[in-house]
Design an enzyme around this catalytic site. Structure first.
Site, PDB file in Angstrom:
ATOM      1  N   ALA A  65       0.281  12.862  -4.211  1.00 23.46           N
ATOM      2  CA  ALA A  65      -0.022  12.720  -5.638  1.00 23.46           C
ATOM      3  C   ALA A  65      -0.991  13.809  -6.086  1.00 23.46           C
ATOM      4  CB  ALA A  65      -0.611  11.346  -5.915  1.00 23.46           C
ATOM      5  N   GLY A 110       2.076  10.621  -1.003  1.00 21.02           N
ATOM      6  CA  GLY A 110       3.275  10.349  -1.782  1.00 21.02           C
ATOM      7  C   GLY A 110       4.464  11.180  -1.340  1.00 21.02           C
ATOM      8  N   GLU A 113       5.898   9.331   1.467  1.00 24.01           N
ATOM      9  CA  GLU A 113       6.556   8.150   0.903  1.00 24.01           C
ATOM     10  C   GLU A 113       7.887   8.506   0.251  1.00 24.01           C
ATOM     11  OE1 GLU A 113       3.110   5.096  -0.374  1.00 24.01           O
ATOM     12  OE2 GLU A 113       2.772   7.158  -1.038  1.00 24.01           O
ATOM     13  N   GLU A 133      -4.407   8.588   2.467  1.00 25.56           N
ATOM     14  CA  GLU A 133      -5.057   7.950   1.313  1.00 25.56           C
ATOM     15  C   GLU A 133      -6.426   7.357   1.640  1.00 25.56           C
ATOM     16  OE1 GLU A 133      -0.630   7.958   0.500  1.00 25.56           O
ATOM     17  OE2 GLU A 133      -1.911   7.467   2.212  1.00 25.56           O
TER      18      GLU A 133
END
Length: 257
Positions: A65, A110, A113, A133
């Site tokens: 992100a 992300g 992911e 994270e």
């Protein structure tokens, strides 16, 4: 070819290629990129000419992100952002067409992911994976607590998510995170060969098999809890410290509050 501000879509006969296109920040995910991905996936899902989808990012797949966007989010805004990411990755995971992640460089947070929501992961020998994270005082917000656990098992998922460490492609392959490893400059070639094999199969059979494999009522509950927990992290002092430490390139000093 379709070009957006954040992604490009190219077609090669029955294979469509989604190219993440923010190379200057290693294809960091922001709301605009999620929206463009959603539009592209929706269109390709309805396109009868497309039998297989490949997602790639060039030199780097996706470093996660966009930290600068995360830095300004309130808990409510973080929940909206997480739900947007979940919606897009759910759409990706459940599209009736097989999706191949062609991964070079970093697939972190992300970005990892995103790869997890694909059906097959092909990586270059210099690829790196991780869910960092916790180093920002956060948890994964786009499905890793559920999809990573399903893919590599609870033990490895816990280690990777709780430590936040980055692993190389050899370790990623050994735990089942990636399906195959090739030279960095052969990733798209390998993805194309795999896509051509899949494109020859019955689209109906592919869709039915994929739907049945993905069918798991518990994952929806887990993803919902992940979204709420992710947003709650944004109310913590640890999150503020983690983001500031990352941007200032120093080690964070977490206090557990």
């Amino acid at each position: 070819m379709t070009t957006g501000e954040r992604i490009k879509v190219e077609r090669n006969e029955e294979i469509s290629i989604i190219i993440l296109n923010r190379p200057h920040i290693m294809n960091a995910l922001d709301a605009k990129m999620f929206q463009e991905l959603r539009d592209a996936l929706t269109g390709l899902g309805k396109d009868n000419r497309t039998k297989v989808i490949i997602i790639t990012g060039g030199i780097n797949f996706c470093a996660g992100a966009d930290i600068n966007e995360l830095k300004e989010m309130s808990p409510v805004e973080a929940e909206v952002f997480s739900r947007l990411g979940h919606d897009v990755f759910d759409l990706l995971e459940n599209t009736g067409k097989p999706v191949i992640a062609a991964i070079n460089g970093y697939a972190l947070g992300g970005g990892c992911e995103l790869a997890l929501a694909c059906d097959i992961r092909i990586a270059g020998d210099g690829a790196k994976f991780g869910q960092p994270e916790v180093n920002l005082g956060l948890i994964p917000g786009f499905g890793a607590t559920q999809r990573l656990t399903r893919l590599v098992g609870i033990g490895w998922a816990k280690e990777l998510i709780l430590s936040g460490r980055t692993i190389d492609v050899i370790e990623a392959e050994s735990i089942g995170l990636v399906n195959s490893v090739v030279d960095d400059d052969k990733v798209m070639d390998k993805a194309a060969v795999t896509a051509k094999v899949l494109a020859q199969k019955s689209p109906l059979s592919i869709k039915m098999a994929k739907t049945l494999i993905n069918k798991n009522p518990d994952i929806k509950k887990g993803l919902e809890v992940e979204t709420i927990s992710f947003s709650e992290c944004f109310a913590s002092d640890d999150h503020v410290e983690g983001i500031n430490a990352f941007l200032e390139k120093r080690r964070p000093k977490f206090k557990g509050i």
